[in-house]
Design a protein around this motif. Structure first.
Motif, PDB file in Angstrom:
ATOM      1  N   GLN A 292       0.827  -1.214   0.000  1.00  0.00           N
ATOM      2  CA  GLN A 292       0.000   0.000   0.000  1.00  0.00           C
ATOM      3  C   GLN A 292       0.861   1.264   0.000  1.00  0.00           C
ATOM      4  O   GLN A 292       0.535   2.257  -0.658  1.00  0.00           O
ATOM      5  CB  GLN A 292      -0.906   0.012   1.239  1.00  0.00           C
TER       6      GLN A 292
ATOM      7  N   LYS B 117       2.218   1.695  -3.416  1.00  0.00           N
ATOM      8  CA  LYS B 117       1.104   2.110  -4.283  1.00  0.00           C
ATOM      9  C   LYS B 117       0.830   3.606  -4.142  1.00  0.00           C
ATOM     10  O   LYS B 117       0.559   4.300  -5.133  1.00  0.00           O
ATOM     11  CB  LYS B 117      -0.160   1.314  -3.939  1.00  0.00           C
ATOM     12  N   LEU B 118       0.903   4.104  -2.910  1.00  0.00           N
ATOM     13  CA  LEU B 118       0.677   5.524  -2.656  1.00  0.00           C
ATOM     14  C   LEU B 118       1.711   6.375  -3.386  1.00  0.00           C
ATOM     15  O   LEU B 118       1.372   7.360  -4.054  1.00  0.00           O
ATOM     16  CB  LEU B 118       0.749   5.788  -1.149  1.00  0.00           C
TER      17      LEU B 118
ATOM     18  N   SER C 142       1.275   6.045  -7.210  1.00  0.00           N
ATOM     19  CA  SER C 142       0.034   6.704  -7.610  1.00  0.00           C
ATOM     20  C   SER C 142       0.223   8.219  -7.677  1.00  0.00           C
ATOM     21  O   SER C 142      -0.218   8.882  -8.628  1.00  0.00           O
ATOM     22  CB  SER C 142      -1.089   6.363  -6.629  1.00  0.00           C
ATOM     23  N   PHE C 143       0.908   8.776  -6.664  1.00  0.00           N
ATOM     24  CA  PHE C 143       1.180  10.223  -6.658  1.00  0.00           C
ATOM     25  C   PHE C 143       2.032  10.627  -7.859  1.00  0.00           C
ATOM     26  O   PHE C 143       1.717  11.593  -8.564  1.00  0.00           O
ATOM     27  CB  PHE C 143       1.881  10.620  -5.360  1.00  0.00           C
TER      28      PHE C 143
END
Length: 585
Positions: free
Chosen positions: A81, A84-85, A88-89
């Protein structure tokens, strides 16, 4: 010439001819696209192991009461996670920058293109409408967002999830695939109506912008006739029409999205029923069901994205087609002979011209000759074709028949931008920019010195009133110069023409709105300062000076008579009347 307001939708689908408009912009940012796409792929890969890990936790770790392994997997999920953060940013940031850079570049290019369209194009368009059309470029953001990459990743995710699902339970997988054809046909059904409504919505938005711009520009006339309520009613009607169309499209989007969601939900219910039945019988584990449901959601997710893409893509396709229409309009020809100096010889040979091919011509067989350095008066009543002759000399319109030559060159063989650089034009409808007096004078030659600006203002008679202003040449003049009188605006326009230092000078009703002293100054300017340059004076009345080489008397688009002031005064009663009118004024 294409009329963009009345043009029918040329295609119901995305064509390569429209799509190729985007290629040059994509090429300039291909590195950002590749980096962002790689990050999206990594982001997608990071999400794939989670459902299987959840199955492992439920079926093996919890039942085995393995705390250490549970902690390890939970830390692994937290790490996933976290990454992923970050990805994603970075992905969203890169696509956001990429998207805005391209959209701004398209707007710049489109505005550049519009300004280079022939004047005849703008005769049939209104400013507010064109502003709205430029604003439609925002709708192209879909093509430069992560949506396209998401489609490609969705296809890969679909194949991967399909493989995992077949591995988990091939019978249940085949059952769950039953709903996919329904998703496809539902999308096809609604995409046509959404495309049509999207185009209708854009056109109504552009027309509303046109009406608002027209009302605000004509607010003085509206107030003079106490027509505020009438204009408000017009805008209200347009707003209501736009509202209804917008509601209609939103309803279409909502219904289509809900139907697609319903179809996806039915697939989930089928899986739940079959899995529940198998779990009760003991041939299916809860962990397998959790993993299967999660991967099925990932299977339906890309499927619904691919299905919905047909719906969300329609406004973008409509926008691309409409923007392409503007880019495909023919520009004024810049190819041709570039002129750096003109002698000022102009000849019209049996020229015919009309603004509208369905109406009678404005010019009907005009023949005239202007020699280098001549001072020519073209006189006649309003509507006789005087100003049209000026527009043809500037190459703003193409003639229907005949020939126009400048310095012996057919005007159609000349580079229009280089031709216009050698011609100064004082229009009867003076347009000034919402800027200072200095910058308005400098508009004709931005590199001119302060001394040259002041000298041009003195020659035009503008210097005196400018120096009486509190900020002098730095005085802002307001939109279209509304803070100045008509005569002051005209003097600034003349100063702008003087500063250009061109070879041909055209005065279209130059002395209108000027007092007698200012008129005398303009006549001296023409006969002394422009002594060796070609000057064309357009007027609906006779000119007082006797230094004119020739006078052309126009009427109903034809040359009725020509000659010197004395010759026309002797033989032409209409010219004598014009001269008497001038003398009385």
């Amino acid at each position: 010439m294409l009329n963009v307001q009345n043009r029918k939708e040329r295609s119901k689908k995305l064509k390569f001819s429209s799509l190729k408009l985007l290629f040059p912009y994509l090429r300039t940012h291909w590195k950002k696209v590749i980096i962002a796409s790689i990050l999206m792929i990594i982001l997608s890969l990071l999400a794939l192991p989670t459902p299987y890990l959840m199955k492992y936790i439920v079926d093996d770790v919890i039942l085995a009461k393995n705390i250490k392994l549970l902690n390890l997997i939970i830390f692994l999920l937290i790490g996933i996670q976290f990454f992923k953060l970050i990805f994603s940013f970075l992905t969203n940031y890169l696509f956001s920058v990429f998207n805005q850079e391209i959209l701004v570049k398209i707007k710049k290019d489109l505005f550049h293109r519009l300004l280079r369209l022939p004047l005849s194009f703008f005769d049939s368009q209104q400013t507010g409408y064109l502003l709205s059309r430029i604003g439609e470029v925002e709708g192209l953001g879909f093509f430069f967002s992560n949506s396209i990459v998401r489609i490609l990743i969705g296809i890969l995710e679909f194949l991967f999830c399909l493989w995992i699902l077949l591995y988990l339970n091939w019978r249940l997988t085949l059952i769950s695939l039953i709903v996919i054809p329904f998703l496809y046909f539902a999308t096809r059904f609604y995409s046509r109506s959404i495309r049509k409504t999207s185009r209708e919505l854009m056109e109504k938005g552009a027309n509303l912008s046109k009406r608002i711009q027209e009302s605000l520009s004509g607010v003085e006339v509206i107030k003079s006739f106490s027509a505020e309520d009438r204009e408000t009613t017009k805008i209200h009607i347009s707003l209501d029409e736009l509202k209804q169309t917008s509601i209609k499209r939103n309803i279409q989007f909502t219904i289509s999205s809900e139907i697609l969601s319903l179809i996806g939900a039915l697939g989930g219910f089928i899986v739940l029923w079959y899995s529940g039945w198998k779990i009760i019988k003991g041939s299916f584990t809860i962990g397998t069901y959790i993993a299967f449901s999660a991967y099925l959601a990932k299977l339906y997710g890309p499927t619904q994205i691919l299905a919905n893409i047909g719906l969300t893509l329609q406004p973008a396709i409509t926008t691309l087609n409409r923007v392409s229409e503007l880019f495909e309009l023919g520009e004024e020809g810049e190819e041709g002979i570039r002129v750096s100096k003109l002698t000022g010889e102009i000849e019209f040979r049996d020229v015919y011209f009309s603004y509208d091919s369905k109406k009678e011509g404005v010019l009907k067989g005009i023949t005239l000759k202007i020699n280098p350095g001549d001072k020519i008066l073209i006189a006649g009543p309003n509507g006789s074709g005087k100003s049209t002759i000026v527009k043809l000399i500037l190459g703003l319109y193409k003639i229907d028949r005949g020939k126009i030559t400048i310095d012996g060159h057919d005007i159609n063989t000349l580079s229009l931008s280089s031709l216009r650089e050698r011609i100064s034009f004082v229009s009867q409808n003076v347009f000034l920019f919402n800027d200072t007096i200095r910058n308005n004078i400098l508009y004709s030659r931005p590199d001119a010195s302060e001394m040259e600006v002041k000298e041009a203002a003195k020659l035009s008679g503008a210097h005196e009133f400018i120096m009486n202003l509190e900020d002098g040449f730095n005085t802002p003049i307001g939109e279209t110069g509304k803070k100045l009188s008509g005569g002051e605006r005209k003097k600034i326009s003349i100063a702008r023409a003087i500063l250009k230092d061109s070879d041909i000078i055209i005065f279209d009703e130059a002395t209108s709105e000027l007092d007698s002293e200012s008129e005398r100054r303009i006549e001296e300017l023409i006969t002394e300062h422009f002594k060796y340059r070609t000057c064309i004076i357009i007027s609906h009345r006779a000119w007082r000076t006797n230094s004119l080489n020739r006078i052309y008397l126009l009427g109903d688009g034809r040359v009725l008579d020509q000659g010197s002031h004395d010759e026309l005064s002797q033989r032409n009663p209409y010219y004598r009347e014009l001269h008497r009118t001038q003398a009385r004024s």
